[in-house]
Design a protein around this motif. Structure first.
Motif, PDB file in Angstrom:
ATOM      1  N   GLU A   1       0.812  -1.214   0.000  1.00 57.39           N
ATOM      2  CA  GLU A   1       0.000   0.000   0.000  1.00 57.39           C
ATOM      3  C   GLU A   1       0.848   1.267   0.000  1.00 57.39           C
ATOM      4  O   GLU A   1       0.482   2.282  -0.610  1.00 57.39           O
ATOM      5  CB  GLU A   1      -0.946  -0.006   1.209  1.00 57.39           C
ATOM      6  N   GLY A   2       1.988   1.219   0.671  1.00 58.36           N
ATOM      7  CA  GLY A   2       2.852   2.388   0.731  1.00 58.36           C
ATOM      8  C   GLY A   2       3.508   2.741  -0.588  1.00 58.36           C
ATOM      9  O   GLY A   2       4.062   3.836  -0.734  1.00 58.36           O
TER      10      GLY A   2
ATOM     11  N   GLY B   1       1.961   3.369  -3.268  1.00 60.65           N
ATOM     12  CA  GLY B   1       1.144   4.460  -3.766  1.00 60.65           C
ATOM     13  C   GLY B   1       0.997   4.505  -5.271  1.00 60.65           C
ATOM     14  O   GLY B   1       1.107   3.502  -5.978  1.00 60.65           O
ATOM     15  N   ALA B   2       0.765   5.732  -5.782  1.00 61.39           N
ATOM     16  CA  ALA B   2       0.524   5.913  -7.208  1.00 61.39           C
ATOM     17  C   ALA B   2       1.750   5.546  -8.036  1.00 61.39           C
ATOM     18  O   ALA B   2       1.627   4.956  -9.114  1.00 61.39           O
ATOM     19  CB  ALA B   2       0.111   7.356  -7.476  1.00 61.39           C
ATOM     20  N   THR B   3       2.936   5.867  -7.536  1.00 60.26           N
ATOM     21  CA  THR B   3       4.155   5.570  -8.287  1.00 60.26           C
ATOM     22  C   THR B   3       4.327   4.065  -8.485  1.00 60.26           C
ATOM     23  O   THR B   3       4.633   3.593  -9.594  1.00 60.26           O
ATOM     24  CB  THR B   3       5.379   6.147  -7.569  1.00 60.26           C
TER      25      THR B   3
ATOM     26  N   ALA C   1      -6.286   0.304  -3.401  1.00 62.84           N
ATOM     27  CA  ALA C   1      -6.222   1.665  -2.868  1.00 62.84           C
ATOM     28  C   ALA C   1      -6.510   2.699  -3.946  1.00 62.84           C
ATOM     29  O   ALA C   1      -6.236   2.482  -5.128  1.00 62.84           O
ATOM     30  CB  ALA C   1      -4.835   1.917  -2.268  1.00 62.84           C
TER      31      ALA C   1
ATOM     32  N   ARG D   1      -4.919   5.443  -4.359  1.00 61.62           N
ATOM     33  CA  ARG D   1      -3.641   5.866  -4.938  1.00 61.62           C
ATOM     34  C   ARG D   1      -3.203   4.924  -6.057  1.00 61.62           C
ATOM     35  O   ARG D   1      -2.588   5.353  -7.032  1.00 61.62           O
ATOM     36  CB  ARG D   1      -2.563   5.940  -3.843  1.00 61.62           C
ATOM     37  N   PHE D   2      -3.519   3.647  -5.911  1.00 60.91           N
ATOM     38  CA  PHE D   2      -3.232   2.711  -7.000  1.00 60.91           C
ATOM     39  C   PHE D   2      -4.000   3.114  -8.263  1.00 60.91           C
ATOM     40  O   PHE D   2      -3.476   3.030  -9.379  1.00 60.91           O
ATOM     41  CB  PHE D   2      -3.632   1.286  -6.620  1.00 60.91           C
TER      42      PHE D   2
END
Length: 215
Positions: free
Chosen positions: A102-103, A105-107, A130, A132-133
């Motif tokens: 999860e950490g 993120g988008a990147t 998530a 952000r995903f």
């Protein structure tokens, strides 16, 4: 403390064991996935919502659906994966399941999705844990010139301003966290006052917020 609410416990959570050993009245906001029938828990019905989402994507043209799950061993991740696996088995769809911390993120999601979307057998839908995903997958799609929902459908298994305010807005699963919190408080007060467990487990049913990234 008079009592404790543990939110989204892991499987056989060590914190729950510690609280039980101390005799603290405790309830779970979302279940321990190793003990999902515990009456002192408020369950979130991920399976039905994820299945509904997958069936919608399939009915609207998706034939290669990727799921990107989180890595934390909570009910949200575990039961969402199980619903996806069961749906693939039932429909004969190829299972394309990935796990991402999860950490990341988008990147992290962009780095995972980019090569998949640039491949000859690219997926035509992503369901990600998530929000952000979801942003990362949307960025990867834009980089290779894919349109949503025409070329790629996208949905997240939670909801936030990140997906609501994205352009185009991204379909998200409203987990109804306020309702989960209210029911968990009510259940803890009951446990403090009446030690006998309820006959029926409390259940919260998420709602899909359909937006422009799904047909």
């Amino acid at each position: 403390m008079d009592g404790c609410i543990v939110e989204a416990p892991y499987g056989s959570d060590a914190l729950l064991r510690e609280l039980h050993s101390r005799g603290v009245p405790v309830v779970c906001a979302d279940v321990d996935p190793d003990h999902p029938e515990d009456a002192w828990s408020v369950r979130v019905d991920y399976g039905a919502a994820v299945t509904q989402l997958l069936e919608h994507l399939h009915a609207h043209g998706a034939t290669a659906v990727v799921m990107v799950s989180g890595t934390e061993d909570n009910a949200w991740n575990r039961f969402s994966r199980q619903a996806y696996e069961a749906w693939c088995a039932r429909t004969g769809s190829q299972m394309r399941l990935y796990s991402l911390y999860e950490g990341a993120g988008a990147t992290g999601a962009q780095e995972l999705a980019g090569p998949l979307l640039d491949a000859p057998d690219r997926p035509d839908a992503f369901v990600v844990a998530a929000t952000r995903f979801a942003i990362g997958v949307a960025e990867a799609a834009e980089m290779v010139g894919l349109r949503m929902p025409e070329d790629l459908q996208l949905a997240a298994l939670t909801d936030s301003d990140l997906v609501r305010l994205h352009r185009p807005p991204i379909t998200g699963l409203d987990l109804r966290m306020e309702e989960l919190g209210r029911r968990s408080v009510d259940l803890l007060l009951r446990r403090i006052q009446e030690p006998d467990p309820p006959l029926r487990q409390e259940t919260v049913r998420p709602e899909i917020r359909w937006r422009d990234t799904t047909r």
